[in-house]
Design an enzyme around this catalytic site. Structure first.
Site, PDB file in Angstrom:
ATOM      1  N   ARG A  34       0.847  -1.196   0.000  1.00  0.00           N
ATOM      2  CA  ARG A  34       0.000   0.000   0.000  1.00  0.00           C
ATOM      3  C   ARG A  34       0.877   1.238   0.000  1.00  0.00           C
ATOM      4  O   ARG A  34       1.774   1.380   0.836  1.00  0.00           O
ATOM      5  CB  ARG A  34      -0.888   0.003   1.246  1.00  0.00           C
ATOM      6  CG  ARG A  34      -1.675   1.293   1.498  1.00  0.00           C
ATOM      7  CD  ARG A  34      -2.579   1.115   2.707  1.00  0.00           C
ATOM      8  NE  ARG A  34      -3.338   2.280   3.091  1.00  0.00           N
ATOM      9  CZ  ARG A  34      -3.073   3.040   4.173  1.00  0.00           C
ATOM     10  NH1 ARG A  34      -2.042   2.772   4.957  1.00  0.00           N
ATOM     11  NH2 ARG A  34      -3.846   4.065   4.471  1.00  0.00           N
ATOM     12  N   ARG A  75      -5.963  17.411   7.985  1.00  0.00           N
ATOM     13  CA  ARG A  75      -4.732  17.060   8.690  1.00  0.00           C
ATOM     14  C   ARG A  75      -4.056  18.307   9.200  1.00  0.00           C
ATOM     15  O   ARG A  75      -4.208  19.385   8.632  1.00  0.00           O
ATOM     16  CB  ARG A  75      -3.766  16.316   7.746  1.00  0.00           C
ATOM     17  CG  ARG A  75      -4.227  14.914   7.424  1.00  0.00           C
ATOM     18  CD  ARG A  75      -3.297  14.202   6.463  1.00  0.00           C
ATOM     19  NE  ARG A  75      -3.825  12.881   6.176  1.00  0.00           N
ATOM     20  CZ  ARG A  75      -3.488  11.761   6.811  1.00  0.00           C
ATOM     21  NH1 ARG A  75      -2.563  11.783   7.751  1.00  0.00           N
ATOM     22  NH2 ARG A  75      -4.045  10.610   6.508  1.00  0.00           N
ATOM     23  N   THR A 282      -5.936  -1.169  10.152  1.00  0.00           N
ATOM     24  CA  THR A 282      -5.545  -0.193  11.170  1.00  0.00           C
ATOM     25  C   THR A 282      -5.444  -0.729  12.594  1.00  0.00           C
ATOM     26  O   THR A 282      -6.385  -1.317  13.120  1.00  0.00           O
ATOM     27  CB  THR A 282      -6.461   1.056  11.119  1.00  0.00           C
ATOM     28  OG1 THR A 282      -6.432   1.583   9.785  1.00  0.00           O
ATOM     29  CG2 THR A 282      -5.965   2.135  12.059  1.00  0.00           C
TER      30      THR A 282
END
Ligand SMILES: Nc1ncnc2c1ncn2[C@@H]1O[C@H](COP(=O)(O)OP(=O)(O)O)[C@@H](O)[C@H]1O
Ligand SMILES: C=C(OP(=O)(O)O)C(=O)O
Ligand SMILES: [K+]
Ligand SMILES: [Mg+2]
Length: 483
Positions: A34, A75, A282
């Site tokens: 990824r 973010r 995650t």
């Protein structure tokens, strides 16, 4: 060697970019690399993609590339020193005007002007998947002034969520559009859309990918409260995708950790029924960022996702920025193999009472049903152009390996994500059609996957160049003389 059925997605980052590291990750069992477009430059991603392709080819394996778009995630910007440490009770400001490279102990920049209009005093902001919690005291002059209620290290570019959800901009940003072009250039097998609200966001991403010349399959990251608010919302996102990701980092923050485990099971189950692949992501091995061994709870998390019949488990910070990336892949490999021995991993009641809707689907599911019920069968073989038949096959629980034989490099990479599917390069185009089955069996014999006397099931179509063409299955005994 026992073939592992549950696949491993590993995020590449600073801790996993040298040729030696990437080779070690592949050897330890990484099936999908990824590249997270939320971090790093295009050139860094290009170089990692080049290394993965080159090393996988040298090792004779197929590793898929998955590009993960940043999406509208809000973010923080950057700190002068890369990171700070926040303590409970500290006052800390998020500023839409502060220089983006000059965050410090008091304030950090944020490139999202709407933060100050969308948020209100009393709101809770969760940073870095909820590790840091800020309570907003006041909003003024383009800044949210906050008090730290859960502290810790905070480094560049960590994400921000509001408790309860509802904090994010339009689905595909200008950066995502540029990253989609990069994904097309790198011939990535999968592209993940972050924070899709509904099918329209997925359709828009698909149009952009097709326009950029990409054949990537699309992954919807399920990570908004809205996406799991009701069955219809979830179903429409799944229907618009080729695969989904249970993106537990953001989803857990938006809906709360108590709801997360049940939702994970629902998403995996619904995706599989709809012939879609599913990744569980995650914090699966989070403590391995700093430790060479997982905790019992992490072992249990990975094993339970495998028992839920996820296609793949994913590593994020563990492989991208941790101290033990290779150990983390090895631990997942080991734990998945262990979970796959459990009887519930091998028995299927998949769609027993539900009609099928397509020819290839009917053949694929019938082949698996036959394979599971005829004890002599040791392998299922799909001659596939797009990878769609093995995808459907691998929706059914089974202990038997599914071999996807294809001449198409992207297809061989694509099936690397699918549970229980193993890829073998195979080109039937130049063979007389009467030789194809025997040649496929010879290929399995050469690889040591079957032995004389075994039974195999082979599915294929009449033409080799169209998706959805599978229309026949054959049950053959290895070693038998074929006509
Ligand atoms: N390409 C990269 N370059 C730099 N750091 C990265 C990269 N990919 C991941 N990381 C680091 O690993 C952490 C965890 O990875 P991931 O879950 O993919 O990111 P995030 O949760 O920030 O979207 C990131 O927050 C970042 O610190
Ligand atoms: C996989 C996820 O997305 P990202 O790491 O990009 O935040 C997540 O939120 O769990
Ligand atoms: K991302
Ligand atoms: Mg996320």
């Amino acid at each position: 060697m026992t073939l592992r059925r549950t696949k491993i997605v590993a995020t590449l980052g600073p801790a996993s970019s040298t040729p030696e590291r990437i080779e070690a990750l592949i050897k330890a069992g990484m099936n999908v690399a990824r590249l997270n477009f939320s971090h790093g430059s295009h050139d860094e991603h290009r170089e990692r993609a080049r290394l993965v392709r080159e090393i996988a080819e040298r090792l004779g394996v197929h590793v898929a590339l998955l590009g993960d778009l940043q999406g509208p995630k809000i973010r923080i910007a950057r700190f002068t020193d890369g990171r700070i440490h926040l303590n409970v009770g500290d006052r800390f400001r998020l500023s839409t005007t502060h220089p983006l490279d000059e965050g410090n102990q008091q304030v950090v920049g944020i490139d999202y002007p709407a933060l100050v209009t969308d948020c209100h005093p009393g709101d809770e902001l969760l940073l870095d998947d909820g590790r840091i919690v800020l309570q907003i005291d006041s909003i003024a002059d383009g800044e949210a002034v906050c008090t730290v209620t859960a502290g810790g290290d905070l480094s560049n570019h960590k994400g921000i969520n509001r408790r309860g959800g509802g904090l994010s901009a339009a689905a595909l940003t200008d950066k995502d559009r540029a990253d989609i072009v990069l994904a097309a250039e790198l011939e990535m097998e999968y592209v993940a859309v972050s924070f899709p609200r509904d099918a329209r966001d997925m359709d828009q991403a698909r149009t952009l990918l097709v326009d950029a010349g990409s054949q990537a399959w699309l992954v919807a990251k399920i990570e908004r409260a809205e996406a799991v608010a009701d069955e219809a919302a979830l179903d429409s996102l799944i229907d618009a995708s080729d695969a989904v990701m249970v993106a537990r980092g953001d989803l857990g923050v938006e809906i709360g950790d108590a709801e997360l485990v049940g939702i994970q099971k629902t998403i995996i189950d619904r995706a599989r029924r709809k012939n879609k692949a599913v990744i569980t992501a995650t914090q699966m091995m989070e403590s391995m960022i700093n430790s060479p061994l997982p905790t019992r709870a992490e072992v249990s998390d990975v094993a339970n996702a495998a028992l839920d019949y996820t296609d793949a488990v994913m590593l994020s910070g563990e492989s991208a920025a941790g101290d033990f990336p290779v150990e983390a892949v090895a631990a997942m490999h080991r734990v998945c193999l262990g979970a796959e021995k459990h009887p519930t991993s091998q028995q299927s009641g998949h769609r027993l009472h539900i009609p099928f809707s397509r020819c290839d689907e009917t053949i694929a599911l019938a082949a698996m049903y036959a394979a599971n019920h005829f004890p002599g069968v040791t392998a299922v073989v799909s001659l596939t152009e797009s990878g769609y038949t093995p995808l459907i096959m691998s929706r059914i629980r089974s202990h038997l390996p599914i071999f996807a034989l294809s001449p198409n490099r992207q297809t061989l990479g694509r099936v690397a994500l699918m549970r229980g599917v193993h890829s073998i390069a195979f080109n039937p185009a130049d063979l007389p059609s009467s030789d194809v089955n025997q040649r496929a069996i010879d290929t399995l014999l050469d690889g040591g996957h079957v032995k004389p006397g075994d039974w195999v099931i082979i599915t294929k179509g009449d033409v080799y160049n169209s998706r959805g063409g599978t229309n026949s299955m054959k049950l053959l005994q290895v070693g038998e003389q074929l006509v």
